[in-house]
Scaffold this motif. Structure first.
Motif, short mmCIF file in Angstrom:
data_model
loop_
_atom_site.label_atom_id
_atom_site.label_comp_id
_atom_site.label_asym_id
_atom_site.label_seq_id
_atom_site.Cartn_x
_atom_site.Cartn_y
_atom_site.Cartn_z
N ALA A 73 90.91 -7.52 3.11
CA ALA A 73 90.31 -7.25 4.13
C ALA A 73 91.79 -7.01 4.80
N LEU A 74 92.09 -5.38 5.08
CA LEU A 74 92.95 -4.53 6.24
C LEU A 74 92.31 -4.06 7.67
N VAL A 75 93.00 -4.22 8.32
CA VAL A 75 92.88 -4.19 9.86
C VAL A 75 94.42 -3.41 10.23
N PRO A 76 94.69 -2.02 9.73
CA PRO A 76 95.37 -2.08 9.35
C PRO A 76 96.71 -1.17 10.79
N HIS A 77 95.76 -0.79 11.77
CA HIS A 77 96.73 -0.87 13.37
C HIS A 77 96.48 -1.52 14.52
N ARG A 133 104.59 4.49 9.62
CA ARG A 133 103.29 3.83 11.08
C ARG A 133 103.07 5.33 11.26
N HIS A 134 103.32 6.10 11.23
CA HIS A 134 102.22 7.60 11.55
C HIS A 134 101.16 7.66 10.21
N LEU A 139 94.72 5.62 9.39
CA LEU A 139 93.40 4.96 8.79
C LEU A 139 92.57 4.48 9.28
N PRO A 140 91.13 3.96 8.97
CA PRO A 140 89.96 3.20 9.61
C PRO A 140 90.25 2.32 10.24
N GLY A 141 89.61 2.07 11.14
CA GLY A 141 89.71 0.18 11.25
C GLY A 141 89.26 -0.27 11.03
N THR A 316 109.16 1.14 21.26
CA THR A 316 108.21 1.46 21.21
C THR A 316 108.15 2.95 20.78
N LEU A 317 107.35 3.56 19.42
CA LEU A 317 107.69 4.57 19.01
C LEU A 317 106.05 5.56 19.62
N ARG A 318 106.57 6.36 19.71
CA ARG A 318 105.07 7.06 20.18
C ARG A 318 104.34 7.75 18.64
N ALA A 319 102.84 7.61 18.89
CA ALA A 319 102.32 8.04 17.51
C ALA A 319 102.12 9.66 17.48
#
Length: 319
Positions: A73-77, A133-134, A139-141, A316-319
């Motif tokens: 399982a991945l939680v990407p964000h 990061r982009h 990706l989904p949650g 901190t990078l802007r999305a």
């Protein structure tokens, strides 16, 4: 005779930017009833592997998912989330629980009420490259790779078993082995999701898989400092300038030269963080006539000045 163009794996090259750092692992030995409330980790992704027992993964705004042995399982964000032995059950904040720190990057957590056991391997992986990061932002949650009878998934299950064994024994070099396995598993999880989910067929991810636009993107990614023009990119994929510009903009969501400028800023960010070059030198490398013009462009795309990145190395990078 038309020139034969070698195949380009633009998506594979994009996944190359998933260079992971700052990895921390935890083996959790849990007994029912139990619940873990994990904090958000900005700029990171987390993964979970159940080696024995089962549990529920809950992320706000996403349907809860049951994790069983063999599920990756991945939680990407980097979102805060919960792991619980029963759906909707109470969870203790991770910082409230004591852990046995085996090394700087590995700990063992024991928690629960003494009932049915569940064992987990959890990892928090930091993604420093802005392009990574982009990619994560698209990706989904939750991403799950579940056990399958497909022969091509046999190696995944073998890898998960190998990771579980290394986590259990933690022999010399075990942390390095787990780190390398995690890199492979994360990339494979993304490949599986991209192959199966319709979301991966649109936007930037879809553009990477387009035969012509993907090739142009790969060329930009490989040689970002080359003096590309719309005409030269169009020529490289054997399209007219107008047709290429329209197709690129439609698939990627921005014109070719705007994307090129953005990607150059991604490259500049990595250089500032890793190499710490002079701003004038970097401006010239990125094709800007002056340090001031480069600094304005960098701040416009990245949301922070190049001087701040060079000084701290971790804005901190802007999305």
């Amino acid at each position: 005779m038309a020139e034969l163009r070698p195949p380009v794996d633009a998506l594979g090259e994009a996944l190359h930017f998933l260079r992971m750092s700052g990895t921390f692992y935890c083996r959790s030995e849990l007994t029912a009833p139990w619940g873990l409330d994990l904090p958000a980790t900005e700029g990171s992704l987390m993964f979970h592997v159940v080696t024995t027992g089962q549990c529920w993964l809950e992320v706000d705004g996403v349907e809860a998912r049951l994790l069983q042995p063999g599920t990756f399982a991945l939680v990407p964000h980097g979102a805060g989330h919960r792991l619980v032995h029963e759906r909707g059950g109470p969870a203790r904040k991770l910082e409230e629980l004591s852990e046995e720190l085996v090394s700087e990057r590995y700990s063992i957590l024991r928690h629960g009420g003494g009932g049915a056991p569940t064992t987990l391997i959890c990892g928090a992986v930091r993604l420093d490259h802005p392009a990574a990061r982009h990619l994560m932002s698209l990706l989904p949650g939750i991403i799950l790779v579940e056990p399958s009878n497909s022969p091509r998934m046999d190696w995944l299950q073998s890898t998960l078993r190998f990771m579980a064994a290394e986590a259990q024994e933690l022999r010399p070099g075990g942390e390095t082995v787990i780190t390398r396995l995690a890199d492979v598993l994360v990339v494979q999880a993304l490949r599986e999701w991209m192959a199966q989910d319709s979301q991966a067929k649109s936007g930037w991810l879809g553009a990477l898989q387009d035969p012509d636009v993907g090739r142009a993107l790969a060329l930009i990614h490989r040689e970002p400092t080359r003096p590309w023009t719309v005409a030269s990119l169009a020529s490289s994929v054997a399209m007219s300038r107008s047709a290429f510009s329209a197709r690129f903009t439609q698939r990627v969501g921005e014109p070719p030269m705007h994307y090129l400028a953005r990607w150059r800023m991604y490259v500049a960010h990595s250089a500032l963080k890793d190499e710490r070059p002079g701003l004038g030198e970097l401006a010239t490398r990125m094709g800007y006539q002056s340090e001031a013009a480069f600094s304005r462009a960098f701040k416009r795309f990245m949301g922070v000045s190049p001087g701040a990145v060079r000084k701290t190395g971790s804005p901190t990078l802007r999305a």
